[in-house]
Design a protein around this motif. Structure first.
Motif, short mmCIF file in Angstrom:
data_model
loop_
_atom_site.label_atom_id
_atom_site.label_comp_id
_atom_site.label_asym_id
_atom_site.label_seq_id
_atom_site.Cartn_x
_atom_site.Cartn_y
_atom_site.Cartn_z
N ARG B 374 0.83 -1.20 0.00
CA ARG B 374 0.00 0.00 0.00
C ARG B 374 0.87 1.26 0.00
O ARG B 374 0.57 2.22 -0.71
CB ARG B 374 -0.92 -0.01 1.23
CG ARG B 374 -2.05 0.99 1.09
CD ARG B 374 -3.03 0.89 2.25
NE ARG B 374 -3.78 -0.34 2.23
CZ ARG B 374 -4.02 -1.08 3.32
NH1 ARG B 374 -3.54 -0.70 4.48
NH2 ARG B 374 -4.72 -2.19 3.23
N SER B 375 1.98 1.22 0.76
CA SER B 375 2.83 2.41 0.75
C SER B 375 3.51 2.60 -0.60
O SER B 375 3.70 3.73 -1.05
CB SER B 375 3.87 2.37 1.89
OG SER B 375 4.03 1.08 2.38
N ILE B 376 3.85 1.47 -1.27
CA ILE B 376 4.43 1.59 -2.61
C ILE B 376 3.44 2.25 -3.55
O ILE B 376 3.76 3.18 -4.30
CB ILE B 376 4.83 0.19 -3.16
CG1 ILE B 376 6.01 -0.37 -2.37
CG2 ILE B 376 5.19 0.27 -4.65
CD1 ILE B 376 6.35 -1.80 -2.74
N ARG B 377 2.17 1.80 -3.49
CA ARG B 377 1.14 2.37 -4.36
C ARG B 377 0.96 3.86 -4.09
O ARG B 377 0.89 4.67 -5.02
CB ARG B 377 -0.19 1.65 -4.14
CG ARG B 377 -0.20 0.30 -4.81
CD ARG B 377 -1.38 -0.53 -4.42
NE ARG B 377 -1.11 -1.92 -4.76
CZ ARG B 377 -1.87 -2.94 -4.42
NH1 ARG B 377 -2.96 -2.74 -3.73
NH2 ARG B 377 -1.54 -4.15 -4.77
N LEU B 378 0.93 4.22 -2.80
CA LEU B 378 0.78 5.63 -2.45
C LEU B 378 1.93 6.45 -3.00
O LEU B 378 1.74 7.54 -3.56
CB LEU B 378 0.73 5.78 -0.92
CG LEU B 378 -0.68 5.83 -0.31
CD1 LEU B 378 -0.58 5.95 1.19
CD2 LEU B 378 -1.46 7.00 -0.89
N ALA B 379 3.16 5.89 -2.85
CA ALA B 379 4.35 6.61 -3.34
C ALA B 379 4.26 6.81 -4.85
O ALA B 379 4.55 7.89 -5.38
CB ALA B 379 5.61 5.83 -2.98
N PHE B 381 1.53 6.89 -6.77
CA PHE B 381 0.52 7.89 -7.11
C PHE B 381 0.99 9.30 -6.78
O PHE B 381 0.75 10.25 -7.52
CB PHE B 381 -0.80 7.58 -6.39
CG PHE B 381 -1.65 6.61 -7.15
CD1 PHE B 381 -2.19 6.96 -8.37
CD2 PHE B 381 -1.89 5.35 -6.65
CE1 PHE B 381 -2.97 6.07 -9.09
CE2 PHE B 381 -2.66 4.45 -7.35
CZ PHE B 381 -3.20 4.81 -8.57
N GLY B 382 1.70 9.41 -5.65
CA GLY B 382 2.23 10.72 -5.27
C GLY B 382 3.21 11.25 -6.31
O GLY B 382 3.13 12.41 -6.73
N ALA B 383 4.13 10.35 -6.75
CA ALA B 383 5.13 10.75 -7.75
C ALA B 383 4.44 11.16 -9.04
O ALA B 383 4.79 12.16 -9.67
CB ALA B 383 6.10 9.60 -8.00
N LEU B 384 3.42 10.39 -9.41
CA LEU B 384 2.69 10.69 -10.65
C LEU B 384 2.02 12.05 -10.55
O LEU B 384 2.05 12.87 -11.48
CB LEU B 384 1.65 9.61 -10.91
CG LEU B 384 0.96 9.73 -12.25
CD1 LEU B 384 1.89 9.27 -13.34
CD2 LEU B 384 -0.31 8.92 -12.27
N PHE B 385 1.40 12.30 -9.39
CA PHE B 385 0.71 13.57 -9.18
C PHE B 385 1.68 14.74 -9.32
O PHE B 385 1.40 15.73 -9.99
CB PHE B 385 0.06 13.56 -7.80
CG PHE B 385 -0.75 14.77 -7.50
CD1 PHE B 385 -1.94 15.00 -8.18
CD2 PHE B 385 -0.33 15.69 -6.56
CE1 PHE B 385 -2.70 16.12 -7.91
CE2 PHE B 385 -1.08 16.82 -6.29
CZ PHE B 385 -2.27 17.03 -6.97
N LEU B 386 2.86 14.59 -8.72
CA LEU B 386 3.87 15.66 -8.81
C LEU B 386 4.30 15.86 -10.26
O LEU B 386 4.45 16.99 -10.72
CB LEU B 386 5.08 15.31 -7.94
CG LEU B 386 4.86 15.45 -6.44
CD1 LEU B 386 6.12 15.03 -5.69
CD2 LEU B 386 4.48 16.88 -6.09
N LEU B 387 4.46 14.75 -10.98
CA LEU B 387 4.89 14.84 -12.37
C LEU B 387 3.86 15.59 -13.22
O LEU B 387 4.20 16.46 -14.02
CB LEU B 387 5.12 13.44 -12.93
CG LEU B 387 5.75 13.42 -14.32
CD1 LEU B 387 7.25 13.52 -14.24
CD2 LEU B 387 5.34 12.19 -15.09
N VAL B 388 2.58 15.23 -13.01
CA VAL B 388 1.52 15.89 -13.76
C VAL B 388 1.50 17.39 -13.43
O VAL B 388 1.41 18.24 -14.33
CB VAL B 388 0.15 15.24 -13.44
CG1 VAL B 388 -0.98 16.08 -14.00
CG2 VAL B 388 0.09 13.84 -14.01
#
Lengths: 122, 423
Positions: B374-379, B381-388
């Protein structure tokens, strides 16, 4: 008896092709046919067109470049499909393998981009 | 009935033939209605009346147009390549029919002890077949442009082939995540995976959001919630694939007269449009199948239980056809280099990125506990959000280029300039 899965598609192919060909044929019988020289000229906004347009025309090399890039990326897409179908079984191994593959591809992609291969107009 | 069935090779063949004929007729009727619907909706959006002469609300207008086109002269221009010129409209129309073969448009019904599934053929490579049939349609456009023996069609044909193959890649890549989460290429399996409600998913179990997950019981378990980036990519590439606004560059009447079909008239012209509108219906139906649960719907009544899924499927598909029309009425055409820029430099990297994100999120290695995953998934999604955020904030550098055109001098100033120059 189970039917081959592609038989209905063959039926559909035959039916739609027949429909298309038949409608062209029927139309050629129903419509008038009064061909004149002026009517058969290629359209060129009212001026008299030059002869043999399609044969002698040259194209920017960009179009061929796009075609080549398309083949590269399309083959890659085809690679991705079986991988995606079997992903549950491949698990972590599949992820790493595909990571390497996509990584290589991205490297090529960046190279093409930096060399201006993706630029259409300056 | 039994005798006919035996003659044709068993009840399966009869069922197949009936399904093919029904699907074919339905597509023809859908085309007629879609063209009428488009003309009516666009007329409304432009404060016009639109077709209103033939039938109620002008619904028979397309039939009248079709009959008229049958009686039109079949002109073949002088320099046209005879056979290729004739083949091109057929090549444009037929693949669109084929693409519909893998779309499930309902559940199943039992007729006389035989199970009839509401799909022409449930191929185990359904999604690939859909892509393949769609890309064969490119041949119709290219051949039409080349075979006409005229300048504008040639330009339109070559341009559109470059456009179509560019968006073909993004279209293919955008569907990989769906295949990845379903582990199947069959459209029937993909629809089956979207049955039920989101409440079945234990995403929030064991977290403080557990109470929220009960609210999710009423939300259908469609792929659109988790796969919306794939959906956006699919829709953009799909609209480009159908040659419609804002990607209707092959026609581009302001610069190429009518693009690849400049030299076509009568019924051959009609075949190109038949192909285009069926393609619109098929892309809409595919979007519904892959992202919006296909024929799954909230209500299935005891009264005629097989007709409800078909109804849900139709409602959703019409909504997407409306979206196509709405876009055409709203958006201006893209410039050609912007079109290629969007396809090659934005859609392809975005779809590759989304495939890898989906792969990382859905990986299930042995020996790793749920908390770490779950923490991997959160990380991720977080990275993706920052990239977008980064990409959006950066924008397109070419839009920021400041170009100051030389200010045109007024006529009086020009005259004075000439006077002062001559004196």
């Amino acid at each position: 008896m189970s039917l081959p899965a592609y038989l209905p598609i063959l039926f559909l192919l035959v039916l739609s092709t027949l429909f298309a060909v038949a409608s062209i044929w029927v139309s050629s019988k129903l419509g008038p046919r009064k061909w004149t020289v002026a009517k058969l000229q290629p359209y060129e906004s009212g001026i008299v067109p030059e002869e043999g347009v399609a044969e002698n025309e040259r194209f920017p090399v960009k179009f061929y470049l796009v075609a080549m890039l398309f083949i590269i990326f399309d083959i890659e897409t085809v690679f991705l499909y079986p991988w995606a179908v079997a992903y549950e079984e491949l698990a972590l191994f599949g992820l790493i393998e595909m990571g390497v593959f996509v990584g290589l591809l991205v490297a090529v992609y960046v190279y093409v981009w930096k060399r201006g291969g993706l630029e259409w107009a300056e | 009935m039994g005798a006919i069935a035996d003659f044709l090779g068993g009840p399966d063949v009869v069922i197949a033939i009936v399904k093919v004929v029904v699907a074919f007729a339905a597509l023809l009727v859908a085309t007629l209605l879609t063209i009428w619907f488009e003309r009516k909706v666009i007329a409304d959006m432009q404060a016009r009346i639109g077709p209103n002469r033939w039938g109620p609300f002008g619904v028979l207008q397309t039939v009248a147009d079709g009959i008229k086109l049958f009686f039109k002269e079949d002109v073949r221009p002088r320099y046209a390549d005879r056979w290729t010129y004739g083949l091109a409209p057929v090549m444009a129309a037929v693949p669109s029919f084929l693409a519909f073969a893998v779309i499930p448009f309902g559940d199943h019904v039992t007729v006389g002890g035989e199970r009839v599934d509401f799909i022409v053929s449930d191929l185990n490579i359904g999604v690939l077949f859909f892509l393949a049939a769609g890309s064969i349609g490119v041949y119709g456009v290219v051949l039409a442009g080349w075979a006409s023996g005229s300048k504008y069609p040639l330009l339109g044909g070559i341009r559109s082939s470059a456009q179509l193959i560019s968006y073909e890649i993004a279209l293919g890549l955008s569907l990989v995540p769906i295949v990845l989460v379903t582990n199947s290429l069959s459209t029937v399996d993909i629809v089956a995976a979207q049955a039920g409600s989101v409440g079945n998913v234990d995403l929030f179990d064991g977290t403080f959001l557990q109470g929220v997950s009960e609210l999710f019981e009423v939300i259908p378990n469609w792929y659109i919630w988790s796969q919306w980036p794939a959906f956006l990519l699919f829709m953009i590439a799909g609209i480009a694939e159908t040659n419609r606004a804002p990607f209707d560059l092959p026609e581009a009447e302001t610069e190429l007269i009518a693009g690849f079909h400049t030299e076509y008239s009568g019924i051959r012209f009609a075949l190109f449009f038949l192909g285009e509108y069926i393609h619109v219906v098929v892309i809409s139906a595919m979007a519904v199948t892959l992202f919006f649960g296909g024929w799954n719907g909230p209500i299935v009544d005891e009264f005629l239980p097989w007709i409800w899924p078909v109804g849900w499927f139709l409602v959703k598909t019409i909504a997407f056809v409306y979206l196509f029309i709405w876009l055409r009425a709203t958006l201006p055409r893209l410039r050609y280099d912007r079109l290629m820029w969007l396809g090659w430099k934005r859609l392809i990297p975005a779809s590759l990125l989304w495939i890898m994100v989906t792969a990382v999120v859905n990986v299930n290695p042995e020996g790793v506990d749920e908390q770490t995953l779950r923490s991997i998934r959160l990380a991720v999604f977080g990275a993706l959000f920052l990239l977008v955020l980064f990409v959006v904030a950066k924008g397109d550098p070419r839009l920021k280029q400041v170009v100051t055109p030389e200010r045109p001098r007024s006529r009086r100033a020009q005259k004075q300039g000439v006077k002062s120059g001559s004196s």
